[in-house]
Enzyme design. Structure first.
Site, PDB file in Angstrom:
ATOM      1  N   SER A  90      15.419 -68.304 -50.199  1.00 46.42           N
ATOM      2  CA  SER A  90      16.675 -67.964 -49.542  1.00 46.42           C
ATOM      3  C   SER A  90      17.817 -68.060 -50.542  1.00 46.42           C
ATOM      4  O   SER A  90      17.910 -69.038 -51.284  1.00 46.42           O
ATOM      5  CB  SER A  90      16.923 -68.907 -48.364  1.00 46.42           C
ATOM      6  OG  SER A  90      18.115 -68.564 -47.687  1.00 46.42           O
ATOM      7  N   HIS A  94      28.342 -66.994 -53.505  1.00 46.32           N
ATOM      8  CA  HIS A  94      29.771 -66.824 -53.262  1.00 46.32           C
ATOM      9  C   HIS A  94      30.479 -66.707 -54.611  1.00 46.32           C
ATOM     10  O   HIS A  94      30.611 -67.703 -55.342  1.00 46.32           O
ATOM     11  CB  HIS A  94      30.335 -68.015 -52.490  1.00 46.32           C
ATOM     12  CG  HIS A  94      29.877 -68.085 -51.072  1.00 46.32           C
ATOM     13  ND1 HIS A  94      30.376 -67.259 -50.090  1.00 46.32           N
ATOM     14  CD2 HIS A  94      28.964 -68.887 -50.463  1.00 46.32           C
ATOM     15  CE1 HIS A  94      29.800 -67.548 -48.937  1.00 46.32           C
ATOM     16  NE2 HIS A  94      28.926 -68.523 -49.134  1.00 46.32           N
ATOM     17  N   HIS A 104      23.457 -62.109 -49.650  1.00 51.50           N
ATOM     18  CA  HIS A 104      22.436 -62.976 -49.065  1.00 51.50           C
ATOM     19  C   HIS A 104      21.096 -62.259 -49.140  1.00 51.50           C
ATOM     20  O   HIS A 104      21.011 -61.048 -48.937  1.00 51.50           O
ATOM     21  CB  HIS A 104      22.761 -63.276 -47.597  1.00 51.50           C
ATOM     22  CG  HIS A 104      21.571 -63.704 -46.795  1.00 51.50           C
ATOM     23  ND1 HIS A 104      20.914 -62.837 -45.944  1.00 51.50           N
ATOM     24  CD2 HIS A 104      20.909 -64.880 -46.718  1.00 51.50           C
ATOM     25  CE1 HIS A 104      19.909 -63.473 -45.368  1.00 51.50           C
ATOM     26  NE2 HIS A 104      19.872 -64.713 -45.822  1.00 51.50           N
ATOM     27  N   ASN A 106      16.739 -63.141 -48.199  1.00 50.56           N
ATOM     28  CA  ASN A 106      15.719 -64.075 -47.740  1.00 50.56           C
ATOM     29  C   ASN A 106      14.392 -63.349 -47.646  1.00 50.56           C
ATOM     30  O   ASN A 106      14.329 -62.236 -47.128  1.00 50.56           O
ATOM     31  CB  ASN A 106      16.107 -64.640 -46.365  1.00 50.56           C
ATOM     32  CG  ASN A 106      15.021 -65.513 -45.771  1.00 50.56           C
ATOM     33  OD1 ASN A 106      14.194 -65.050 -44.992  1.00 50.56           O
ATOM     34  ND2 ASN A 106      15.031 -66.772 -46.147  1.00 50.56           N
ATOM     35  N   ARG A 108      10.371 -64.458 -46.474  1.00 50.32           N
ATOM     36  CA  ARG A 108       9.711 -65.604 -45.863  1.00 50.32           C
ATOM     37  C   ARG A 108       8.368 -65.200 -45.244  1.00 50.32           C
ATOM     38  O   ARG A 108       8.140 -64.030 -44.912  1.00 50.32           O
ATOM     39  CB  ARG A 108      10.601 -66.252 -44.805  1.00 50.32           C
ATOM     40  CG  ARG A 108      10.983 -65.307 -43.673  1.00 50.32           C
ATOM     41  CD  ARG A 108      12.035 -65.924 -42.758  1.00 50.32           C
ATOM     42  NE  ARG A 108      12.372 -65.021 -41.659  1.00 50.32           N
ATOM     43  CZ  ARG A 108      13.273 -64.070 -41.729  1.00 50.32           C
ATOM     44  NH1 ARG A 108      13.948 -63.888 -42.846  1.00 50.32           N
ATOM     45  NH2 ARG A 108      13.514 -63.279 -40.684  1.00 50.32           N
ATOM     46  N   HIS A 146      22.829 -49.535 -50.314  1.00 52.48           N
ATOM     47  CA  HIS A 146      21.901 -49.019 -49.299  1.00 52.48           C
ATOM     48  C   HIS A 146      20.892 -48.036 -49.898  1.00 52.48           C
ATOM     49  O   HIS A 146      19.718 -48.040 -49.497  1.00 52.48           O
ATOM     50  CB  HIS A 146      22.677 -48.369 -48.159  1.00 52.48           C
ATOM     51  CG  HIS A 146      23.166 -49.367 -47.155  1.00 52.48           C
ATOM     52  ND1 HIS A 146      22.432 -49.769 -46.069  1.00 52.48           N
ATOM     53  CD2 HIS A 146      24.338 -50.062 -47.089  1.00 52.48           C
ATOM     54  CE1 HIS A 146      23.101 -50.660 -45.378  1.00 52.48           C
ATOM     55  NE2 HIS A 146      24.271 -50.859 -45.965  1.00 52.48           N
ATOM     56  N   HIS A 176      31.808 -62.536 -31.304  1.00 52.10           N
ATOM     57  CA  HIS A 176      33.117 -62.979 -30.833  1.00 52.10           C
ATOM     58  C   HIS A 176      34.259 -62.351 -31.627  1.00 52.10           C
ATOM     59  O   HIS A 176      35.421 -62.456 -31.220  1.00 52.10           O
ATOM     60  CB  HIS A 176      33.210 -64.511 -30.858  1.00 52.10           C
ATOM     61  CG  HIS A 176      33.024 -65.123 -32.202  1.00 52.10           C
ATOM     62  ND1 HIS A 176      31.791 -65.450 -32.713  1.00 52.10           N
ATOM     63  CD2 HIS A 176      33.921 -65.480 -33.156  1.00 52.10           C
ATOM     64  CE1 HIS A 176      31.929 -65.994 -33.905  1.00 52.10           C
ATOM     65  NE2 HIS A 176      33.209 -66.017 -34.216  1.00 52.10           N
TER      66      HIS A 176
END
Length: 304
Positions: A90, A94, A104, A106, A108, A146, A176
């Site tokens: 992972s 920053h 980011h 990851n 797994r 992309h 939110h």
């Protein structure tokens, strides 16, 4: 058939490769490593880079953990077995430069060893993804990002990119705020062998995603690291980091899994930025680059 030991070993190699390349790209900072053991089974290698020429804070972490699943995770995964094994790499980086994006990644693997008993279909799957969170959305960067991911996906299955891109749009969404965390990328989970793709194929795909990180991110870093920026742009960077923190603490499944399975707190929360700001009711100026960025934090944008 590939084994969990082989998967964990190859993931550690990928961790080594990425750390070496990031140190070279930064030119100053070096990773600090902390090896840890998990109460209940397994452990990992946490590697943190800080206060570099480019990377203010970042982590490239490997883990391979096993043991008994808590009831809340069993219900979430909709499985009956108690035992589990999970391994992965992972990454969150920053940068200190507002024109260099957060990234980011990851990769797994998860299995329930007891399900490998004779006569049973083993419970196992791959997951992962890579997504980009620019403080300022540069459309050429998003298209490059992309297109690079599509090329990786197309080597294995021409349906992967469209499926996983939509999955990322839906997953990396701050409900939110009614905005995406960044410009998306690819995200997949519970990927299992089919008639077209064997377990070896899926493992190769997982490693290809992992090894796409360095050529993609170093290109984006090198495009912008020499550009000058203003104090106002850095304030905007801190504001955008707050959205990143909100997503990881409220929605991120990996964070929740790590906390629920008694993972190492420092490793789990290394994804949080070193500095972030929550300005009250901030509104960007009409026609500004900040307003443009907000207009592009939407689902369904076709970057390819």
């Amino acid at each position: 058939m590939i084994t969990k030991e082989q998967i964990a070993a190859d993931y550690q190699i990928i961790q080594n490769e990425i750390c070496a390349a990031l140190e070279f790209t930064d030119g100053k900072a070096r990773f600090e490593e902390e090896k840890w053991e998990r109460e209940g089974g397994g452990g990992g290698r946490t590697r943190i880079i800080q206060n570099g020429n480019i990377f203010e804070k970042g982590g490239v972490n490997f883990s391979a953990v096993d043991g008994q699943l808590p009831e809340v995770i069993k219900k979430s995964l909709k499985v009956d077995s108690d035992d589990f094994f999970a391994t992965g790499v992972s990454i969150v980086i920053h940068p200190n430069h507002p024109l260099v994006p957060i990234i980011h990644m990851n990769i797994r693997y998860f299995e329930m060893p007891s399900s490998f008993a004779a006569g049973k279909e083993p419970i196992r799957w791959f997951g992962g993804g890579i997504d980009l969170t620019p403080h300022y959305v540069v459309e050429d960067d998003a298209k490059f990002f992309h297109s690079s991911l599509k090329a990786v996906c197309d080597r294995f299955n021409t349906t992967f990119y469209d499926r996983f891109k939509k999955w990322a749009d839906d997953y990396f969404f701050i409900k939110h705020r009614d905005e995406t965390r960044g410009v998306g990328g690819i995200f997949y989970d519970r990927l299992t062998a089919t008639d077209n793709l064997s377990w070896d194929d899926l493992f190769a795909f997982s490693k290809a995603v992992g090894r796409s990180f360095i050529p993609i991110y170093t290109e984006l870093v090198n495009r912008h690291k020499q550009e000058t920026f203003t104090a106002d742009q850095q304030q905007w960077q801190y504001q955008r980091r707050s959205r990143y923190a909100e997503f990881n603490l409220v929605y991120d499944a990996g964070t929740k899994f790590g906390l629920e399975t008694n993972g190492r707190i420092e490793s789990i929360l290394m994804s949080l930025p070193p500095t972030a700001k929550w300005l009250y009711n901030y509104q960007p100026k009409p026609g500004s680059e900040e307003e443009k960025t907000l207009s592009l934090l939407k689902k369904g944008i076709n970057w390819v």
